[in-house]
Scaffold this active site. Sequence first.
Site: not given
Ligand code: SAH
Ligand code: SF4
Length: 363
Positions: A100, A113, A120, A124, A127, A170-171, A202, A225-227, A301, A344
Site C-alpha cells: 500500500e 507514505c 513485516c 507488533c 499492527c 514493513g520495517e 520510521s 516507534s517507541l509506544h 487505529n 499501516c
Molecule cells: N515498521 C516501521 C514503519 C511502519 S509502521 C515502524 O514500526 O516504525 C508506521 C507507524 O505506524 C509505526 O509507528 C507503527 O508503530 C504505527 N502503527 C502500526 N499500527 C498502528 C495502529 N494500529 N495504530 C496506530 N499506529 C500504528
Molecule cells: Fe512491522 Fe512497523 Fe507494523 Fe511493527 S509497527 S509490525 S515494525 S510495520
Amino acid sequence: MTDDRQLTPRPYIFDLDLPELTTLLQSWGEPGFRAKQIWQGLYQNWWSQPDEFTTLSKTLRQRLSDEIDFSHLRVVTELKSSDGETLKTLFYLPDDLPIETVRMRYDKRRTLCISTQAGCAMGCTFCATGQMGFLRNLSSGEIVEQVIYFARRLAAQDERVTNIVVMGMGEPLHNYQATLDAIRRLNHTDGMNLGARRFTVSTVGLVPQIRQLIEEDIQINLAISLHAADDELRASMLPVNHRYPIADLIAAVREYSRTTKRRVTFEWALIQQVNDTPEQAQKLAKLLQGMLAHVNLIPLNPTQGFTGEASSQIRAKRFQETLENQGIACTIRLRRGIDIQAGCGQLASRDNQDPTDSPAPIQ
Ligand code: SAH
Ligand code: SF4
C-alpha cells in the site's frame, strides 16, 4: 524447450542506479549519456512507457520495451477519505503480493507514505501489517516506483511530492540496503532531486541498523516507534524489544541525535489504559530528558487482530500535558484517513484475508 525469459528476470528500470543503467546501455552499443536522458524522462518528465521517450531513437525505444520492465506495480484498489485529502492505493507486485501507498494533502504539503516490505517480520501486536507476517522485501525499484506513480499523478495537476514518510508496510531497516538505495535515487540531482530532509524513516528500533545509519552521509529524519517506556510493556506489544531493549535503543538514538544534530521523532500509539497512564508519561519524559526529540501521540487505529482501544481524548490530553510539563515537545496527531483504513497495512491485510470483503473502489 525452456523459455529463457522465465529463467532470467528482466531488468527493472527503477532498480537501476545511473552507473548501472549506463553500463547496460553501453553493452547495447549506446553512448553513456543515454542513461541520463532516460533518467530525465523517468524522474523529471514523468514518462511511464518507452514509447514516450521521444528524446531517443525508435530502435532504442523498441529495445527498452523488449528487454526492460518499466513497471512492477499494478493498481488494485484506490480509496479516498471522506474529506478527499487522503488517498490510499493498494498495489499488487508481479508475484501478486499486496502493498500500500498513501498520499496525504496537508496545507501545501503533499506527503507520501510508502512501503518497504510486503508484510513485516516484526510482529507488533497492534499492527495490521505485523498481523500478516512477512511476505518479502521490496526491491529498491519497487520502493521508488510508489513515489513515481504519485509524482506523475500530482504533476498532472501541477503539483509535486513534497515529503516522503517511510511508514507504510514493513520495517525499512529490516530491508536496509533497498531502502537506502531508493532514497538516494529519489534524492539524486539527476533523479527526482527531492531533498534528503524531506524523507522520514520510521523504525521499530533495530539498534545495529540505527548505528549504521549514523555512518551514512545523508540528512534524513529518523522516527522511532517507541509506544512504551518500560521493557515489560514494550516487549508485550513489540516483540523486537526482547532483542533490543529500551536502554540499548535510547543509547543508539542519543548517539544518532548527537552525531547528526537532527531532532528525532518518537511515535506512540495511544492505547486506552495500556500505555496512556501517568506512569508511562513520567517514564517516557525521563527517557528523553535532554535529547533533541519530539513525541507524536497517535490514538490507536483499531485492527482486526488486536483488542486494545484508542485512548479517549481526555486521557490523550492528560498524557500530553504530563510530557509537556517535563519539557518534552509533543503533538497529538489526528488519525487521518481513518475511514479508508489508512493505518499501516490495514487495506492489504483485509485484501489478504478475503478479497470479496475488500472496500469498494472509488470512481
Ligand atoms: N515498521 C516501521 C514503519 C511502519 S509502521 C515502524 O514500526 O516504525 C508506521 C507507524 O505506524 C509505526 O509507528 C507503527 O508503530 C504505527 N502503527 C502500526 N499500527 C498502528 C495502529 N494500529 N495504530 C496506530 N499506529 C500504528
Ligand atoms: Fe512491522 Fe512497523 Fe507494523 Fe511493527 S509497527 S509490525 S515494525 S510495520
